[in-house]
Design an enzyme around this catalytic site. Structure first.
Site, PDB file in Angstrom:
ATOM      1  N   ARG A 105       6.281  10.606 -10.965  1.00 20.69           N
ATOM      2  CA  ARG A 105       7.146  11.684 -10.464  1.00 20.69           C
ATOM      3  C   ARG A 105       7.667  12.492 -11.625  1.00 20.69           C
ATOM      4  O   ARG A 105       8.209  11.933 -12.570  1.00 20.69           O
ATOM      5  CB  ARG A 105       8.324  11.092  -9.703  1.00 20.69           C
ATOM      6  CG  ARG A 105       7.887  10.690  -8.354  1.00 20.69           C
ATOM      7  CD  ARG A 105       8.969  10.803  -7.317  1.00 20.69           C
ATOM      8  NE  ARG A 105       8.304  10.479  -6.070  1.00 20.69           N
ATOM      9  CZ  ARG A 105       8.435  11.158  -4.966  1.00 20.69           C
ATOM     10  NH1 ARG A 105       9.240  12.181  -4.926  1.00 20.69           N
ATOM     11  NH2 ARG A 105       7.775  10.807  -3.889  1.00 20.69           N
ATOM     12  N   THR A 109      11.195  18.096 -11.430  1.00 23.45           N
ATOM     13  CA  THR A 109      10.923  18.650 -10.087  1.00 23.45           C
ATOM     14  C   THR A 109      10.934  17.556  -9.013  1.00 23.45           C
ATOM     15  O   THR A 109      11.025  17.856  -7.826  1.00 23.45           O
ATOM     16  CB  THR A 109       9.521  19.297 -10.053  1.00 23.45           C
ATOM     17  OG1 THR A 109       8.556  18.255 -10.291  1.00 23.45           O
ATOM     18  CG2 THR A 109       9.375  20.366 -11.101  1.00 23.45           C
ATOM     19  N   ASP A 201       8.632  -7.092 -11.814  1.00 19.09           N
ATOM     20  CA  ASP A 201       7.684  -5.985 -11.943  1.00 19.09           C
ATOM     21  C   ASP A 201       6.271  -6.534 -11.797  1.00 19.09           C
ATOM     22  O   ASP A 201       5.789  -7.278 -12.656  1.00 19.09           O
ATOM     23  CB  ASP A 201       7.863  -5.315 -13.313  1.00 19.09           C
ATOM     24  CG  ASP A 201       6.994  -4.064 -13.425  1.00 19.09           C
ATOM     25  OD1 ASP A 201       5.762  -4.187 -13.305  1.00 19.09           O
ATOM     26  OD2 ASP A 201       7.546  -2.971 -13.613  1.00 19.09           O
ATOM     27  N   ASP A 204       3.784  -5.737 -14.705  1.00 19.39           N
ATOM     28  CA  ASP A 204       4.045  -6.540 -15.907  1.00 19.39           C
ATOM     29  C   ASP A 204       3.585  -7.973 -15.709  1.00 19.39           C
ATOM     30  O   ASP A 204       3.041  -8.594 -16.632  1.00 19.39           O
ATOM     31  CB  ASP A 204       5.542  -6.532 -16.243  1.00 19.39           C
ATOM     32  CG  ASP A 204       5.966  -5.239 -16.942  1.00 19.39           C
ATOM     33  OD1 ASP A 204       5.086  -4.505 -17.412  1.00 19.39           O
ATOM     34  OD2 ASP A 204       7.186  -4.983 -17.007  1.00 19.39           O
TER      35      ASP A 204
HETATM   36  N1  URA Z   1       7.776  -2.347  -8.363  1.00 16.41           N
HETATM   37  C1  URA Z   1       7.694  -3.623  -8.772  1.00 16.41           C
HETATM   38  O1  URA Z   1       6.751  -4.007  -9.446  1.00 16.41           O
HETATM   39  N2  URA Z   1       8.686  -4.467  -8.408  1.00 16.41           N
HETATM   40  C2  URA Z   1       9.741  -4.093  -7.666  1.00 16.41           C
HETATM   41  O2  URA Z   1      10.599  -4.915  -7.343  1.00 16.41           O
HETATM   42  C3  URA Z   1       9.790  -2.742  -7.238  1.00 16.41           C
HETATM   43  C4  URA Z   1       8.800  -1.889  -7.608  1.00 16.41           C
END
Ligand code: URA
Length: 210
Positions: A105, A109, A201, A204
């Site tokens: 994003r 904008t 995440d 990750d």
């Molecule tokens: N993306 C992720 O990898 N984990 C989250 O909790 C939210 C978005």
């Protein structure tokens, strides 16, 4: 739950998801579990696929048996975490074509900017399955689905591992014609955009980055 949302709460999936959530689960196991769950979810996502009769000959006799109508499938991971769901699906649908969408994003904008998009040429004829393990705000998924529609896709499903209620709502408001498949709907999104309790995440954890 909205009828356009299917929560695939099979015990094997829920068990594997619990291991994925655990902070002590390393990237190798996390990746393997995501692949396994994706394969199990794919079984449910493809449940509506049509069959037709074919004549075959077994070692015993001639018979008529069922085969898929040859409906073409396209798998579209949203980069980068969506990649972790592709191999499991390809194990069950080896003839599927794989497209890739990378979006971010624009902070000013707030419009989606496509930094990578490579799709099969005939997406208008394919059943397109968009993959993203974490449906958080729903922004990227809704943008990716819009991009596919703009390029001609007519039949799109979204397959996620964990969804926040906010993400489901946002995607269905933007795309009322979409079916969403998830392994679990979690509680809420925190102020940092993480799903709670979630698994952190996903990108990750798949790729071992931090
Ligand atoms: N993306 C992720 O990898 N984990 C989250 O909790 C939210 C978005």
């Amino acid at each position: 739950m909205d009828s356009r949302v299917t929560v695939i709460n099979h015990p094997l999936i829920q068990h594997k998801l619990t291991i994925m959530r655990d902070i002590n689960t390393g990237s190798k196991d996390f990746r393997e579990l995501l692949e396994e769950i994706s394969m199990l979810m794919c079984y449910e996502v493809t449940r509506s696929f049509q069959l037709e009769d074919v004549e075959i000959e077994t070692p015993v006799c001639k018979t008529v048996a069922k085969t898929l109508t040859g409906k073409k499938v396209g798998i579209v991971p949203i980069l980068r975490a969506g990649l972790g769901m592709v191999d499991g699906m390809l194990k069950l649908i080896p003839a599927a074509k794989v497209g890739h969408i990378g979006l971010y994003r624009d902070p000013e904008t707030l419009k989606p900017v496509e930094y990578y998009c490579k799709l099969p040429s005939d997406i208008n004829e394919r059943e397109m399955i968009v993959t993203d393990p974490m449906l958080a705000t729903g922004g990227s998924a809704a943008d990716a689905i819009q991009l596919l529609k703009n390029k001609g896709a007519k039949n799109i499903k979204l397959m996620c591992l964990i969804a926040a209620p906010e993400g489901i709502k946002a995607v269905l408001e933007a795309h009322p014609d979409i079916e969403i498949y998830v392994a679990h709907v979690d509680e809420y999104l925190n102020d940092h955009g993480y799903i709670v309790p979630g698994l952190g995440d996903a990108g990750d954890r798949i790729f071992g980055t931090k």
